[in-house]
Design a protein around this motif. Structure first.
Motif, short mmCIF file in Angstrom:
data_model
loop_
_atom_site.label_atom_id
_atom_site.label_comp_id
_atom_site.label_asym_id
_atom_site.label_seq_id
_atom_site.Cartn_x
_atom_site.Cartn_y
_atom_site.Cartn_z
N THR A 1 0.85 -1.20 0.00
CA THR A 1 0.00 0.00 0.00
C THR A 1 0.88 1.24 0.00
N SER A 2 0.43 2.23 -0.75
CA SER A 2 1.21 3.46 -0.83
C SER A 2 0.66 4.56 0.07
N HIS A 3 -0.48 4.28 0.71
CA HIS A 3 -1.09 5.28 1.60
C HIS A 3 -1.47 4.62 2.92
N SER A 4 -1.33 5.38 3.97
CA SER A 4 -1.65 4.83 5.29
C SER A 4 -3.16 4.68 5.45
N ILE A 5 -3.54 3.87 6.41
CA ILE A 5 -4.96 3.69 6.71
C ILE A 5 -5.58 5.02 7.13
N GLY A 6 -4.86 5.79 7.92
CA GLY A 6 -5.35 7.11 8.34
C GLY A 6 -5.61 8.04 7.17
N GLN A 7 -4.69 8.04 6.20
CA GLN A 7 -4.85 8.89 5.01
C GLN A 7 -6.07 8.45 4.21
N LEU A 8 -6.26 7.15 4.02
CA LEU A 8 -7.41 6.63 3.28
C LEU A 8 -8.73 6.98 3.98
N ARG A 9 -8.74 6.88 5.31
CA ARG A 9 -9.96 7.23 6.06
C ARG A 9 -10.27 8.73 5.93
N GLU A 10 -9.22 9.55 5.97
CA GLU A 10 -9.42 11.01 5.81
C GLU A 10 -10.01 11.31 4.45
N TRP A 11 -9.48 10.71 3.39
CA TRP A 11 -10.01 10.92 2.04
C TRP A 11 -11.47 10.47 1.94
N LYS A 12 -11.77 9.34 2.58
CA LYS A 12 -13.15 8.83 2.55
C LYS A 12 -14.09 9.81 3.25
N THR A 13 -13.67 10.32 4.40
CA THR A 13 -14.49 11.29 5.14
C THR A 13 -14.72 12.55 4.32
N LEU A 14 -13.66 13.06 3.68
CA LEU A 14 -13.80 14.26 2.84
C LEU A 14 -14.74 14.00 1.67
N ALA A 15 -14.64 12.85 1.04
CA ALA A 15 -15.51 12.51 -0.09
C ALA A 15 -16.96 12.44 0.37
N GLU A 16 -17.20 11.87 1.54
CA GLU A 16 -18.56 11.79 2.07
C GLU A 16 -19.11 13.17 2.38
N MET A 17 -18.26 14.06 2.93
CA MET A 17 -18.71 15.43 3.24
C MET A 17 -19.04 16.18 1.95
N ARG A 18 -18.21 16.04 0.92
CA ARG A 18 -18.48 16.68 -0.36
C ARG A 18 -19.80 16.19 -0.95
N ALA A 19 -20.03 14.89 -0.89
CA ALA A 19 -21.27 14.31 -1.41
C ALA A 19 -22.47 14.83 -0.62
N TYR A 20 -22.36 14.86 0.69
CA TYR A 20 -23.43 15.36 1.55
C TYR A 20 -23.79 16.80 1.18
N LEU A 21 -22.77 17.66 1.06
CA LEU A 21 -23.02 19.06 0.71
C LEU A 21 -23.54 19.19 -0.72
N GLY A 22 -23.01 18.39 -1.63
CA GLY A 22 -23.42 18.45 -3.03
C GLY A 22 -24.89 18.14 -3.23
N ILE A 23 -25.40 17.11 -2.55
CA ILE A 23 -26.81 16.76 -2.75
C ILE A 23 -27.74 17.76 -2.08
N ARG A 24 -27.20 18.64 -1.25
CA ARG A 24 -27.99 19.70 -0.63
C ARG A 24 -27.83 21.03 -1.34
N GLY A 25 -27.16 21.01 -2.49
CA GLY A 25 -27.08 22.21 -3.33
C GLY A 25 -25.91 23.12 -3.05
N PHE A 26 -24.99 22.71 -2.21
CA PHE A 26 -23.83 23.53 -1.93
C PHE A 26 -22.70 23.17 -2.89
N ALA A 27 -21.93 24.17 -3.27
CA ALA A 27 -20.78 23.94 -4.13
C ALA A 27 -19.51 24.13 -3.32
N ILE A 28 -18.56 23.28 -3.56
CA ILE A 28 -17.25 23.42 -2.92
C ILE A 28 -16.30 24.00 -3.94
#
Length: 130
Positions: free
Chosen positions: A4-31
């Protein structure tokens, strides 16, 4: 063996950010990810200093033209514009292109006059205390 080229912590952080972007996106907010105008200061300090002086003296003006000091421009006294000259700034046109890429200015050229407007975010940046 799969290394693996990325730590578990890094992968979890990316997953959390992707989920937050999706959450805001479906509510009409733009990042929007914007570039720092401070980087423009580093790249072209003389031009930005001139722009800062201009907007400080005329805080509601947003439009400017570029050209040679040898040219004349008959503007509208009711709608003042700033002007920047090739003789004062080497590479003025390429610098303006970089400023467009940073969303600091918008090209509004017409009537064969190179014309631009400061974005409101950039104007506010220029008006901040130095």
């Amino acid at each position: 063996m799969d290394v693996t080229s990325h730590s578990i912590g890094q992968l979890r952080e990316w997953k959390t950010l992707a989920e937050m972007r999706a959450y805001l996106g479906i509510r009409g907010f733009a990042i929007v990810v914007s570039r720092s105008f401070q980087k423009l200061e580093d790249k072209m300090p003389i031009l930005l200093a001139e722009m800062r002086d201009d907007i400080t003296g005329s805080p509601f003006t947003r439009e400017f033209i570029v050209g040679s000091k040898k040219w004349s421009y008959n503007g509208d006294s009711e709608n003042p514009v700033f002007s920047y000259h090739f003789e004062d700034h080497d590479n003025l046109k390429p610098m303006l292109k970089v400023m467009q890429n940073y969303n600091a200015i918008i090209e509004t050229t017409y009537n064969n006059v190179d014309r631009f407007e400061l974005t409101e975010d950039f104007a506010e940046y220029l008006l901040l205390p130095v």
